[in-house]
Enzyme design. Structure first.
Site, PDB file in Angstrom:
ATOM      1  N   GLU A 282       0.814  -1.215   0.000  1.00  0.00           N
ATOM      2  CA  GLU A 282       0.000   0.000   0.000  1.00  0.00           C
ATOM      3  C   GLU A 282       0.850   1.268   0.000  1.00  0.00           C
ATOM      4  O   GLU A 282       0.449   2.298  -0.541  1.00  0.00           O
ATOM      5  CB  GLU A 282      -0.958   0.017   1.196  1.00  0.00           C
ATOM      6  CG  GLU A 282      -2.085  -1.018   1.103  1.00  0.00           C
ATOM      7  CD  GLU A 282      -1.683  -2.390   1.602  1.00  0.00           C
ATOM      8  OE1 GLU A 282      -0.492  -2.589   1.950  1.00  0.00           O
ATOM      9  OE2 GLU A 282      -2.552  -3.279   1.656  1.00  0.00           O
TER      10      GLU A 282
ATOM     11  N   PHE B  32     -11.193  -8.242  13.470  1.00  0.00           N
ATOM     12  CA  PHE B  32     -10.078  -8.599  12.603  1.00  0.00           C
ATOM     13  C   PHE B  32      -9.793  -7.460  11.617  1.00  0.00           C
ATOM     14  O   PHE B  32     -10.687  -6.956  10.954  1.00  0.00           O
ATOM     15  CB  PHE B  32     -10.395  -9.893  11.839  1.00  0.00           C
ATOM     16  CG  PHE B  32      -9.292 -10.293  10.891  1.00  0.00           C
ATOM     17  CD1 PHE B  32      -8.040 -10.662  11.367  1.00  0.00           C
ATOM     18  CD2 PHE B  32      -9.490 -10.258   9.518  1.00  0.00           C
ATOM     19  CE1 PHE B  32      -7.021 -11.007  10.494  1.00  0.00           C
ATOM     20  CE2 PHE B  32      -8.480 -10.602   8.640  1.00  0.00           C
ATOM     21  CZ  PHE B  32      -7.232 -10.968   9.126  1.00  0.00           C
ATOM     22  N   GLN B  33      -8.551  -7.061  11.540  1.00  0.00           N
ATOM     23  CA  GLN B  33      -8.088  -5.974  10.663  1.00  0.00           C
ATOM     24  C   GLN B  33      -8.809  -4.652  10.930  1.00  0.00           C
ATOM     25  O   GLN B  33      -9.021  -3.860  10.023  1.00  0.00           O
ATOM     26  CB  GLN B  33      -8.195  -6.373   9.186  1.00  0.00           C
ATOM     27  CG  GLN B  33      -7.179  -7.456   8.821  1.00  0.00           C
ATOM     28  CD  GLN B  33      -7.022  -7.680   7.329  1.00  0.00           C
ATOM     29  OE1 GLN B  33      -7.956  -7.462   6.571  1.00  0.00           O
ATOM     30  NE2 GLN B  33      -5.847  -8.112   6.906  1.00  0.00           N
TER      31      GLN B  33
ATOM     32  N   LYS C 161     -17.711  -1.717   5.741  1.00  0.00           N
ATOM     33  CA  LYS C 161     -18.099  -2.729   4.759  1.00  0.00           C
ATOM     34  C   LYS C 161     -19.615  -2.717   4.519  1.00  0.00           C
ATOM     35  O   LYS C 161     -20.069  -2.856   3.385  1.00  0.00           O
ATOM     36  CB  LYS C 161     -17.641  -4.106   5.259  1.00  0.00           C
ATOM     37  CG  LYS C 161     -17.457  -5.107   4.136  1.00  0.00           C
ATOM     38  CD  LYS C 161     -16.719  -6.354   4.628  1.00  0.00           C
ATOM     39  CE  LYS C 161     -16.603  -7.383   3.505  1.00  0.00           C
ATOM     40  NZ  LYS C 161     -15.878  -8.590   3.955  1.00  0.00           N
TER      41      LYS C 161
ATOM     42  N   MET D 160      24.062  10.033   2.347  1.00  0.00           N
ATOM     43  CA  MET D 160      23.875  11.335   2.994  1.00  0.00           C
ATOM     44  C   MET D 160      24.201  11.242   4.485  1.00  0.00           C
ATOM     45  O   MET D 160      24.852  12.117   5.050  1.00  0.00           O
ATOM     46  CB  MET D 160      22.446  11.835   2.771  1.00  0.00           C
ATOM     47  CG  MET D 160      22.213  13.258   3.230  1.00  0.00           C
ATOM     48  SD  MET D 160      23.325  14.443   2.432  1.00  0.00           S
ATOM     49  CE  MET D 160      22.313  15.000   1.065  1.00  0.00           C
TER      50      MET D 160
END
Lengths: 578, 216
Positions: free
Chosen positions: A67, A129-130, A179, A493
């Site tokens: 993602e 969940f999630q 959902k 760097m």
């Protein structure tokens, strides 16, 4: 489904269509002009993906590999196209993986609309969940966010999301949709775009009296100096800006995100500001009498030590965001407003002038910088190659017409310093947040946002390894991006700072890399690795001439430093050439 | 990539040079839409800069559907000015103002729970009430709850008085404040609802200073 879609695209004024929240979302995206979505499916966003299955002909969904890659691609798309980038992710880890990109887009004012799935509304707060509290996690890094729990909210919320993301000072918006709302059927009345929210003022009103005051200051100035940032590009004010620069005759220097707003070789373009910017613009900031800041925010990497920054100068600050005025540098004349509107007003009010002597002073400093730094960087006497000479050869081949996408670190500073930009929206980099791993996914998005342009990603060996999984996206989407890895076998760097400020105590900057060419080949991407100067021009040509993506690894000097440099905590006029 | 470079001069958490300034109490008044999550969006503007909120109250305003926040912090004016701009930048904020204590009329409410036996035995309840502008809200056999409304010193004062008599419980409300020279928000709201609002919607503090701004 097919018939429902056809009806939806041209809804009669009074008719409603019974659709799911997911279909309403996709219709809203199409109505807002979305053509490409970067995303990754998962449990809580499945109903949207199910609806997407029927929209393949209208919405091009690019399956990313992570993602974070999705949101950086969305940023790249927005930066080259000027449109709003659209990103899909699922709940929980899908949404939390967006956070880095949101923070990046927020600080670099990139317009995005991110859609995240969320657990069913009745499960909110149950540690389902999630499930994560995405709204609260993303509040500090979004311009606006909102959780939809009822499908009927979707058309209005998406309209607001796009309006907020693109208007005023742009920024990322996140819409979290439970959902049940994705599944729920409702009477969709057709899509109404949003153009007003009573509590939101995208643009402050332009005050003619400040234009007048600014013009008086400019007209009487002996050593005026223009600093310009991404605001010029975000406001699509490149022409207005050029007209202002040319009529005023004032030297102009850019912030990293302002690069390309006027062409690199414009005679009044005196170079880059800031920590690794050019010598003249930094030193002369503390010598000018009027500083005209346009669409830039006086970041600490630009100003160095604030209490020693341009104290002698009157400051005119043009910005669309009132919160930026007087935030870091006190302005003498605040010109609130969209520079697309304020610049023409200012141009009309100023006298046509030339500042030949003053401009010559910048050129003097350029000569010193060429002698001390640039010449050796671009034409090194060493056996090993420098990053700068790679950019120099690339310029010759692309002629400054390519989109250059960079990651973060030494290669980024070198690329921004030496790359030639003929066109606006050509420099895509992570400026404010400094996100390593930005370049590869951003380059994918940049290409989708500007399909007729050459897109070259220049990435360090460290940053490439942060998001290299997106090679999978390059493979599957068949996109044509050229990837140059400037490999110095160090996190360069940080190593440079350790060398300069930590007595060469090289703490965990020695980084090993895989065989990048073999890696690319595993993804079906041709490539080459070179370590000899003799091979550089032909390797770059081969890369650019290749139909489709290509990965070129260039082995460069291990311990090269980027100069000039304004050490942290020092004034811009204390810039070091070595 | 931050160096530990030390600077000696005083720098505010929100940036800027604060030489010679001093912290004081400021009342921030915010008119907002009634939106879930806005409280957190406003609160993090302070917490991000490690600024403590001394008092925070949300309530309806004079206009139906528009909410009003009263926030009290102890800070430099320069910092408060920047914070107010950042607050006003939030999409669902209509307007944010800041004022010193002198510019507002403000009140806080406090409740004190004391054992009724002790009070009855040791102090004259009547005197206590009269001297401190307090009133008894509940009188039960086991305890009495007093209430007083006023400035911080006044509510603090009653704590000190009651402490020796076994103050069981104390609570003080957030501050509510009315701006002395405000004309309210009714007429402003009409401006906000217009697509092309007049100048007063986006007030420019420089405008009020006129020529002071521009000197050369």
């Amino acid at each position: 489904m097919e018939t429902a879609q056809e009806t939806l695209t041209a809804p009669a004024a009074t008719e409603t269509v019974n659709v799911s929240g997911s279909v309403a979302l996709l219709e809203a995206l199409i109505a807002e002009g979305t053509d490409t979505i970067f995303g990754y499916p998962g449990g809580a966003i499945m109903p949207i993906y199910d609806a997407l299955y029927d929209y393949n002909d209208k919405l091009n969904h690019i399956l990313v590999r992570h993602e974070q890659g999705g949101i950086h691609a969305g940023q790249g798309y927005a930066r080259t196209s000027g449109k709003v980038g659209v990103v899909f992710a699922t709940s929980g880890p899908g949404a939390t993986n967006l956070v880095t990109g949101l923070a990046d887009a927020q600080i670099d004012s990139t317009p995005l609309v991110c859609i995240t799935g969320q657990v069913f509304a009745h499960l909110l707060g149950t540690d389902a969940f999630q499930e994560t509290d995405v709204i609260n996690i993303t509040t500090p890094v979004t311009k606006w966010n909102y959780q939809v729990t009822d499908a009927t909210e979707i058309p209005e919320v998406i309209a607001k999301a796009f309006y907020i993301a693109r208007s005023g000072r742009p920024g990322p918006v996140l819409i979290d949709i439970t959902k049940n709302a994705q599944i729920q059927l409702f009477d969709f009345p057709g899509y109404q775009p949003c153009n007003h929210i009573r509590s939101y003022r995208p643009k402050p009103i332009v005050r003619p009296q400040y234009i007048q005051q600014a013009a008086e200051l400019i007209n009487s100035a002996q050593k005026p100096f223009i600093l310009f940032g991404q605001g010029v590009i975000l406001g699509s004010a490149e022409q207005e800006f050029k007209a202002f620069v040319e009529k005023s005759g004032i030297p102009a220097a850019w912030t990293i995100l302002g690069a390309g707003a006027i062409p690199s070789d414009h005679p009044q373009n005196v170079g880059m500001l800031g920590m690794h910017g050019n010598y003249g613009p930094n030193v002369l900031t503390n010598e000018c009498d009027v500083l005209i800041a346009i669409g830039m925010r006086f970041d600490d990497r630009v100003t160095g030590r604030l209490d020693k920054y341009a104290k002698q100068a009157k400051v005119i600050h043009l910005d669309i965001d009132p919160a930026e005025i007087d935030k870091n540098v006190k302005s003498t004349v605040p010109v609130w407003g969209d520079c697309k509107e304020t610049l023409p007003m200012l141009t009309a009010a100023i006298e046509q002038k030339q500042h030949t002597e003053w401009l010559a002073k910048f050129n003097d400093y350029t000569r010193q910088e060429v002698e001390a730094v640039i010449h050796n960087e671009l034409n090194p006497a060493t056996e090993e190659m420098t990053m700068g000479e790679v950019i120099k050869h690339l310029n010759e081949l692309t002629n400054g017409d390519a989109v250059i996408v960079t990651d973060v670190g030494q290669h980024q500073m070198v690329a921004c310093r030496y790359a030639k930009f003929n066109k606006t929206r050509s420099n895509v980099t992570s400026g404010g947040l400094g996100t390593m791993g930005f370049a590869l996914p951003a380059a994918i998005g940049a290409k989708f946002g500007a399909q007729d342009r050459e897109v070259v990603a220049i990435i360090g060996d460290g940053g490439f390894q942060m998001t290299l999984q997106e090679l999978g996206t390059v493979m599957q989407s068949g996109i044509d991006v050229k990837i140059i890895i400037l490999n110095n076998r160090f996190l360069g760097m940080v190593r440079q700072w350790q060398e300069l400020f930590n007595q060469r105590r090289y703490s965990f900057v020695d980084i090993q890399s895989p065989d990048f060419v073999t890696l690319a080949s595993a993804y079906g991407i041709p490539g080459k690795s070179i370590d000899s100067r003799d091979d550089l021009p032909s390797a770059l040509s081969e890369m650019l001439n290749n139909k489709g993506s290509y990965l070129l690894e260039v082995i460069v000097t291990k311990e090269n430093n980027v100069f000039p440099m304004v050490p942290q905590g020092c004034s811009v006029s204390e810039i070091r050439l070595k | 990539m931050e160096n530990n470079h030390k600077t000696n001069h005083k720098v505010s958490p929100a940036g800027g040079d604060l030489e010679g300034a001093s912290k004081k109490e400021f009342n921030i008044t915010i008119y907002t839409e009634n939106q879930i999550g806005l409280l957190s969006r406003i609160a993090i503007i302070f917490t991000r800069r490690k600024i403590n909120i001394d008092s925070l109250n949300t309530s309806p305003s004079e206009i139906d559907s528009i909410h009003r926040f009263n926030i009290v912090i102890n800070e430099y004016e320069e910092v408060v000015r920047k914070l107010t701009r950042q607050i006003e930048k939030q999409v669902e904020v209509l307007k944010a103002y800041y004022h010193t204590n002198e510019d507002v009329i403000w009140q806080e409410l406090a409740l004190y729970k004391v054992s009724t036996d002790v009070i009855a035995e040791k102090v004259s309840v009547e005197r206590l009430l009269r001297e401190n502008g307090a009133r008894a809200v509940v009188i039960r056999k086991d305890y009495t709850v007093f209430e007083t409304t006023g400035h911080r010193e006044e509510t603090d004062n009653l704590i000190n008085i009651l402490q020796p008599y076994g103050l069981i419980e104390f609570v003080r409300s957030a501050r509510v404040a009315i701006i002395k020279d405000s004309e309210g928000f009714n007429s402003k709201l009409r401006e906000f609802e217009r697509l092309e609002p007049g100048e007063e919607v986006i007030e420019n503090e420089y405008l009020n200073q006129g020529q002071k701004v521009f000197t050369m």
